[in-house]
Design an enzyme around this catalytic site. Structure first.
Site, PDB file in Angstrom:
ATOM      1  N   GLU A 190       0.749  -1.283  -0.005  1.00 16.37           N
ATOM      2  CA  GLU A 190       0.038   0.003   0.041  1.00 16.37           C
ATOM      3  C   GLU A 190       0.763   1.333   0.019  1.00 16.37           C
ATOM      4  O   GLU A 190       0.456   2.327  -0.544  1.00 16.37           O
ATOM      5  CB  GLU A 190      -0.977   0.097   1.004  1.00 16.37           C
ATOM      6  CG  GLU A 190      -2.124  -1.083   1.151  1.00 16.37           C
ATOM      7  CD  GLU A 190      -2.877  -1.232   2.465  1.00 16.37           C
ATOM      8  OE1 GLU A 190      -3.984  -0.945   2.372  1.00 16.37           O
ATOM      9  OE2 GLU A 190      -2.619  -1.792   3.180  1.00 16.37           O
ATOM     10  N   GLU A 211      -4.775  -9.229   3.395  1.00 16.67           N
ATOM     11  CA  GLU A 211      -5.322  -8.755   4.640  1.00 16.67           C
ATOM     12  C   GLU A 211      -6.678  -9.660   4.999  1.00 16.67           C
ATOM     13  O   GLU A 211      -6.923  -9.730   6.147  1.00 16.67           O
ATOM     14  CB  GLU A 211      -5.459  -7.364   4.881  1.00 16.67           C
ATOM     15  CG  GLU A 211      -4.573  -6.310   5.212  1.00 16.67           C
ATOM     16  CD  GLU A 211      -3.690  -6.079   3.757  1.00 16.67           C
ATOM     17  OE1 GLU A 211      -3.021  -5.007   3.935  1.00 16.67           O
ATOM     18  OE2 GLU A 211      -4.064  -6.572   2.779  1.00 16.67           O
TER      19      GLU A 211
END
Length: 605
Positions: free
Chosen positions: A80, A100
């Site tokens: 990210e 995730e």
């Protein structure tokens, strides 16, 4: 994160810095956020502090170009950060992904907003919902990275790219505001709705995949800044959920299986296993050989005659070719993998083997003879492993050898390419070095190894036996086979006990299970399971043998029965800690507990 913020701000303020490259150390970009923080009680903090204040408003909004130089893993929060950079340069072998959802949360550092804008909505949904990792090649083809570079040239290439952005030779486009890869709104909404249907079908008991889809959609519909705030709020909530806590516990438990007291703490170093032989090319033997080949082990397959050997090799070829159909292997890779396989009819070429895995039929004299022969032909260091049944005592297989210290059980599960678990079975005479070696082989094969004792059922079947016995007992007393399977599947298991038994058992009049398209279910040509009314005849016959009569209370069992009696019994009778989250009665319910406790026809089990 704070250090990254401080160093970025410093570089942005320095007059002698034109552009910035962000990279990792020791060949690893970033493995992501510390998983131990998931599931913890969260300190009060401004929602979106990391994703908005640091990653968006400091890194992405920086007045100088930032380029990510990616080698090794770039996962979760690590990726990210790279997504917020103004370009990404990667090695071909790098692994990029947002896994995730494996931990019961969602990407929380802006990944739900930036990834769709770089690779499009379908690919972004696939990567996030399936926690799918991609290598550098695939990342470049999808638009996730801008260019590839060799490891030794990675940082220099990224530096040149950053300076080209600074000098207006390459575009400067923040990922968060790109729209060229986003589908039209109507089409996008259809994609999100379809993704929800798939998620509800595949993971009906999980909420966080649906939350992730909602957050992605919010950003597409209302704008990325709104999406970032919704992402931050969702992350805060999901991090404290029972699902997150359970999945994080499993994550660490899975990685702790290689820590075996009295073995892994002895300081032993795994020996190199360069060549492996598999004795027996049946369904399991060919599956094990396939997995070894995919792990880049040269494999010798030994069979008793040409017909059996050809059949075994053909099974291995079919296993590998199926990966081509699924897009997981190229024709070139198929040829390279097949070059690692050699078939033989004797033991003459076993003189340099490091490990031999026996995978023949469950016949004790045959297994004993194989190990006696191996002792004659194999070197002293060679590990002798048996893919033995859970009902055969490993000591019996050892009886005709003097190599008890290097004989070990390796219980693979079928289908081998799907089941990641590997039971390593030791006797009291198996050496610690052999166990350490097998743990390392299991890791290389991408298996999760657990070390178990030499007992009936080992670990898994020791749990499955009473599970399936209880299901059979319920049916004999009046419960419906297909209602049981449906209830267990709704609970979250991939299949019910009877569907599972179809993979392994045979009914009395007809070889059963999926291999013959008939068992507790009938299977069509696509493998779809359909209830078989003829099974009722077998149930009636079983009742007549045992003298069991139908219990009207069991026939009334519903899928919604609550569970509590077993929890009370476990706490008050076994000392189970009451403050731990209970799960014992989650499938069968309190009516089942009472009825099972009152059944009298247990002796035939």
């Amino acid at each position: 994160m704070f250090s990254l913020k401080e160093n970025t701000e410093e570089a942005l303020q320095r007059d002698d810095v034109k552009a910035i490259v962000i990279t990792g150390s020791n060949g690893k970009f970033s493995g992501g956020f510390d998983v131990t923080a998931f599931g913890r009680k969260v300190k009060l903090e401004k929602p979106g502090f990391f994703s908005i204040d640091i990653i968006t408003d400091t890194i992405e909004a920086g007045r100088k170009p930032l380029v990510a130089a990616i080698n090794g893993p770039a996962l979760g929060g690590g990726l990210e950060i790279a997504l917020a950079c103004h370009a990404r340069i990667s090695t071909s072998s790098a692994q990029l992904g947002l896994p995730e959802l494996r931990y019961g949360i969602l990407p929380g550092f802006g990944g739900t907003q930036r990834l769709p804008r770089l690779v499009g909505i379908p690919k972004a949904l696939e990567m996030m919902l399936m926690s799918k990792l991609v290598n550098g090649y695939r990342a470049q083809s999808s638009g996730l990275v801008d260019a590839l570079a060799a490891t030794e040239e990675l940082v220099d290439t990224a530096r040149s790219w950053a300076l080209d952005i600074y000098n207006c030779k390459k575009p400067w486009a923040p990922s968060l505001y790109r729209t060229d890869k986003l589908e039209p709104l109507g089409e996008a909404r259809s994609m999100f709705n379809f993704a929800r249907l798939l998620a509800q079908k595949q993971t009906p008991n999980l909420r966080h995949p649906l939350v992730c889809i909602d957050v992605i959609e919010e950003g597409v519909v209302s704008g990325p800044r709104v999406g970032l705030l919704k992402e931050a709020e969702a992350l805060l909530e999901l991090r404290q959920s029972d699902t997150c806590k359970s999945l994080v516990h499993f994550f660490f438990a899975q990685r702790g299986t290689a820590k075996v007291p009295g073995i892994s703490d002895l300081g032993l170093v795994p020996r190199k296993v360069n060549k492996v032989a598999v004795v027996g090319g049946g369904l399991m033997g060919s599956g094990i050989a396939t997995e070894l080949i995919l792990s880049k082990y040269p494999v010798i397959l030994k069979e008793v005659d040409e017909k059996s050997l050809t059949a075994g090799i053909d099974r291995i070829k079919a296993n590998l070719q199926s990966r081509i159909k699924k897009g997981n292997m190229t024709l070139k890779e198929l040829g390279e993998n097949l070059s690692l396989l050699n078939g033989v009819l004797d033991y003459e070429s076993f003189s340099d083997m490091d490990m031999v895995i026996e995978a023949v039929s469950e016949d004790i004299p045959s297994k004993q003879q194989i190990f006696a022969d191996l002792e004659k032909y194999c070197p002293q260091h060679c590990i002798f492993a048996s893919n033995t049944s859970t009902t055969i005592n490993l000591k019996l297989i050892c009886e005709r050898t003097n190599s008890h210290d290097r004989i070990v059980g390796v219980h693979f599960f079928s289908p081998d390419h799907v089941m990641q678990l590997l039971e390593i079975v030791r006797t009291e005479r198996t050496s610690s070095q052999v166990i350490v070696d097998l743990l390392n082989v299991g890791k290389k094969m991408k298996k999760t190894p657990i070390v178990v004792g030499n007992c009936t059922g080992f670990a898994i079947n020791r749990m499955i036996y009473p599970y399936t016995q209880a299901a059979l007992m319920l049916v004999e007393h009046g419960a419906d086979i297909y209602q049981i399977d449906q209830a267990v599947t709704k609970f979250g298991m991939p299949m019910g006990p009877f569907r599972m038994m179809d993979l392994a058992v045979k009914l009395e009049d007809n070889p059963g299970g999926e291999t013959t398209s008939k068992g507790f279910y009938i299977y069509d040509n696509k493998g779809k399971a359909i209830p078989d009314p003829e099974v009722l005849n077998y149930i009636d016959k079983a009742r007549s043998i045992t003298g069991v009569t139908i219990d009207s209370e069991i026939m009334k069992l519903s899928d919604q029965d609550k569970a509590s009696d077993l929890d009370v019994a476990a706490v008050m009778g076994m000392g189970f800690p009451a403050y731990r989250k209970s799960f014992q009665g989650a499938i069968f319910g309190e009516k089942f507990i009472r009825l099972l406790a009152g059944l009298r026809s247990l002796s035939y089990l």
